[in-house]
Write a protein that holds these residues in place. Structure first.
Motif, PDB file in Angstrom:
ATOM      1  N   THR A 130       0.858  -1.178   0.000  1.00  0.00           N
ATOM      2  CA  THR A 130       0.000   0.000   0.000  1.00  0.00           C
ATOM      3  C   THR A 130       0.896   1.230   0.000  1.00  0.00           C
ATOM      4  OG1 THR A 130      -0.108   0.015   2.425  1.00  0.00           O
ATOM      5  CG2 THR A 130      -1.866  -1.141   1.260  1.00  0.00           C
ATOM      6  N   GLY A 131       0.348   2.357  -0.411  1.00  0.00           N
ATOM      7  CA  GLY A 131       1.146   3.564  -0.491  1.00  0.00           C
ATOM      8  C   GLY A 131       1.775   3.937   0.830  1.00  0.00           C
ATOM      9  N   ARG A 132       3.054   4.278   0.791  1.00  0.00           N
ATOM     10  CA  ARG A 132       3.781   4.656   2.005  1.00  0.00           C
ATOM     11  C   ARG A 132       3.884   6.177   2.093  1.00  0.00           C
ATOM     12  NH1 ARG A 132       3.643   0.533   5.299  1.00  0.00           N
ATOM     13  NH2 ARG A 132       1.603   0.639   4.255  1.00  0.00           N
ATOM     14  N   VAL A 133       3.614   6.719   3.265  1.00  0.00           N
ATOM     15  CA  VAL A 133       3.691   8.161   3.510  1.00  0.00           C
ATOM     16  C   VAL A 133       4.902   8.443   4.391  1.00  0.00           C
ATOM     17  CG1 VAL A 133       2.545  10.192   4.489  1.00  0.00           C
ATOM     18  CG2 VAL A 133       1.196   8.426   3.301  1.00  0.00           C
ATOM     19  N   ILE A 134       5.783   9.315   3.917  1.00  0.00           N
ATOM     20  CA  ILE A 134       6.983   9.691   4.666  1.00  0.00           C
ATOM     21  C   ILE A 134       6.898  11.183   4.973  1.00  0.00           C
ATOM     22  CG2 ILE A 134       9.500   9.864   4.610  1.00  0.00           C
ATOM     23  CD1 ILE A 134       9.511   7.450   2.724  1.00  0.00           C
ATOM     24  N   ALA A 135       6.812  11.525   6.251  1.00  0.00           N
ATOM     25  CA  ALA A 135       6.666  12.913   6.679  1.00  0.00           C
ATOM     26  C   ALA A 135       8.030  13.498   7.022  1.00  0.00           C
ATOM     27  CB  ALA A 135       5.738  12.990   7.898  1.00  0.00           C
ATOM     28  N   VAL A 152       4.990   8.653  -7.720  1.00  0.00           N
ATOM     29  CA  VAL A 152       5.520   9.282  -6.501  1.00  0.00           C
ATOM     30  C   VAL A 152       4.919  10.677  -6.388  1.00  0.00           C
ATOM     31  CG1 VAL A 152       7.591  10.153  -5.333  1.00  0.00           C
ATOM     32  CG2 VAL A 152       7.666   7.958  -6.554  1.00  0.00           C
ATOM     33  N   LEU A 153       4.496  11.043  -5.180  1.00  0.00           N
ATOM     34  CA  LEU A 153       3.868  12.341  -4.948  1.00  0.00           C
ATOM     35  C   LEU A 153       4.651  13.130  -3.909  1.00  0.00           C
ATOM     36  CD1 LEU A 153       1.431  14.341  -5.213  1.00  0.00           C
ATOM     37  CD2 LEU A 153       0.359  13.059  -3.338  1.00  0.00           C
ATOM     38  N   ALA A 154       4.874  14.407  -4.176  1.00  0.00           N
ATOM     39  CA  ALA A 154       5.408  15.345  -3.188  1.00  0.00           C
ATOM     40  C   ALA A 154       4.252  16.218  -2.735  1.00  0.00           C
ATOM     41  CB  ALA A 154       6.526  16.193  -3.792  1.00  0.00           C
ATOM     42  N   LEU A 155       3.919  16.148  -1.455  1.00  0.00           N
ATOM     43  CA  LEU A 155       2.770  16.876  -0.917  1.00  0.00           C
ATOM     44  C   LEU A 155       3.258  17.934   0.057  1.00  0.00           C
ATOM     45  CD1 LEU A 155      -0.572  15.297   0.243  1.00  0.00           C
ATOM     46  CD2 LEU A 155       0.508  17.094   1.582  1.00  0.00           C
ATOM     47  N   GLU A 156       2.883  19.170  -0.194  1.00  0.00           N
ATOM     48  CA  GLU A 156       3.282  20.269   0.675  1.00  0.00           C
ATOM     49  C   GLU A 156       2.187  20.509   1.712  1.00  0.00           C
ATOM     50  OE1 GLU A 156       5.281  24.595  -0.095  1.00  0.00           O
ATOM     51  OE2 GLU A 156       3.314  24.225  -1.019  1.00  0.00           O
ATOM     52  N   ALA A 157       2.531  20.392   2.984  1.00  0.00           N
ATOM     53  CA  ALA A 157       1.564  20.581   4.070  1.00  0.00           C
ATOM     54  C   ALA A 157       1.909  21.803   4.904  1.00  0.00           C
ATOM     55  CB  ALA A 157       1.506  19.332   4.955  1.00  0.00           C
ATOM     56  N   VAL A 207       5.845  11.876  -0.220  1.00  0.00           N
ATOM     57  CA  VAL A 207       6.735  12.627   0.662  1.00  0.00           C
ATOM     58  C   VAL A 207       6.011  13.896   1.081  1.00  0.00           C
ATOM     59  CG1 VAL A 207       8.950  13.803   0.891  1.00  0.00           C
ATOM     60  CG2 VAL A 207       8.779  11.712  -0.490  1.00  0.00           C
ATOM     61  N   VAL A 208       5.811  14.065   2.385  1.00  0.00           N
ATOM     62  CA  VAL A 208       5.066  15.210   2.907  1.00  0.00           C
ATOM     63  C   VAL A 208       6.042  16.221   3.503  1.00  0.00           C
ATOM     64  CG1 VAL A 208       3.269  15.990   4.485  1.00  0.00           C
ATOM     65  CG2 VAL A 208       3.101  13.721   3.429  1.00  0.00           C
TER      66      VAL A 208
END
Length: 355
Positions: A110-115, A144-149, A230-231
């Motif tokens: 499953t998709g892995r989220v790295i903060a 691959v997604l780069a998410l800006e929080a 990647v958050v």
């Protein structure tokens, strides 16, 4: 010199594969220029947003003033590295690169989220997040997604070379539906040169910070479509950063190589040790040098943080990164490229161990 590519491996990600865009109201189609433009906007309750305008990430007047990007290593340093390569064992270097590359290509169910977070701004948090996103995109064959929080004028779009942004994380949270396919989702994202996708936190304006509910909605929904997300979080102790660190599969804490930076990061690591889900065991520390001269002994700082049991990866000073602007992998210093690759492998290795 770009990062070495490994032989193609079978696609490791078992998520929803890309399918042709359907004529659903939520579908978005890219123009020929590659900029996502929403042709059909979803209708219904809870959708207060009109279609946002595309906003440049850098003011055109400033863009004209940008100089030629620097190489991470000086000419003298590159010459010395070439000489050392002639006298070192090339087979050992290739074997190590292959081992790390295979770790970065390992399958995820499953998709892995790295903060990625830090104790304060200005220590290389966003730069580290951008390096991780580029490294995963280079090695992996799945999305691959780069998410800006971090909505407080975050610079992740600039670091990833995006010329403009449109939809934000908070806006996408109101639009996502379970029936969307990957091709629907990517119409709302920014395609990154070299591969991968970007979801910014804002349109480059001061606005309300991202709320926890929107963050949870977006990350839980998008991990269905992306092997690795990647958050780039806000700095601690922000609420979204705390939530991200608590719910992510892997964590990267960016610590400046200074006495106060290392000391504050140790406090964060002690806090992570108290969280459930074995948060500390899935954490890696990126120890960053903001200047060519060390302000603190590297061995002493590393030993102090390793007392908590975490792995430390040192990201050295790099002229290309220090200059700001878009990160071009081929211009990074040799040591920097190696450190970024090791950091990504360490973070992913811990993230895949979390169920």
């Amino acid at each position: 010199m770009s990062l070495p590519r490994l032989p193609t491996m079978p696609p490791p990600y078992a998520a929803t594969p890309p399918t042709p865009a359907r004529s659903a109201p939520s579908a978005a189609q890219p123009e020929e220029s590659g900029t996502p433009v929403v042709r059909h906007r979803p209708t219904g309750p809870g959708l207060p947003f009109s279609t946002p305008e595309s906003v440049p990430t850098i003011d055109p007047r400033l863009a004209l003033a940008l100089g030629k990007p620097l190489r991470g290593d000086s000419v003298a340093r590159r010459t010395g590295q070439s000489i050392r390569r002639l006298t070192s064992s090339a087979s050992q270097e290739v074997a190590e690169e292959t081992r790390i590359g295979r770790e970065l290509q390992q399958p995820v169910t499953t998709g892995r989220v790295i903060a990625v977070t830090s104790i304060r701004g200005g220590v290389g948090k966003t730069t580290t997040a951008a390096l991780l996103a580029r490294t995963f995109t280079h090695y992996r064959h799945d999305p691959v997604l780069a998410l800006e929080a971090d909505a407080a004028l975050g610079t992740l779009p600039v670091r990833l070379g995006a010329e403009s942004v449109r939809w934000s994380c908070a806006e996408l949270a109101h639009i996502l539906t379970p029936s969307m396919q990957l091709t629907d989702i990517t119409g709302y994202l920014v395609p990154v040169t070299g591969g991968g996708w970007l979801l910014p936190a804002s349109q480059g304006r001061l606005g309300a910070p991202l709320d926890i509910r929107s963050y949870r909605t977006v990350t839980l929904a998008l991990r269905r479509y992306f092997a690795v997300t990647v958050v780039d979080c806000e700095a601690l102790p922000g609420e979204v950063a705390r939530t991200a660190m608590d719910t992510a599969h892997g964590r990267v804490v960016v610590a400046p190589l200074t006495a106060e930076g290392v000391g504050g990061t140790r406090i964060v690591l002690d806090w992570l040790a108290q969280l459930p889900h074995e948060a500390l065991a899935s954490t890696v520390v990126a120890l960053t040098s903001g200047t060519p001269d060390l302000n603190l002994d590297l061995k002493t700082a590393t030993a102090h943080l390793r007392e908590t049991g975490v792995t430390i990866v040192h990201l050295p000073y790099d002229r290309h990164l220090a200059a700001g602007g878009p990160i071009r992998t081929e211009l990074l210093g040799l040591v920097t490229r190696g450190a970024a690759t090791r950091l990504a492998a360490e973070a992913l290795q811990r993230a895949v161990q979390v169920r």
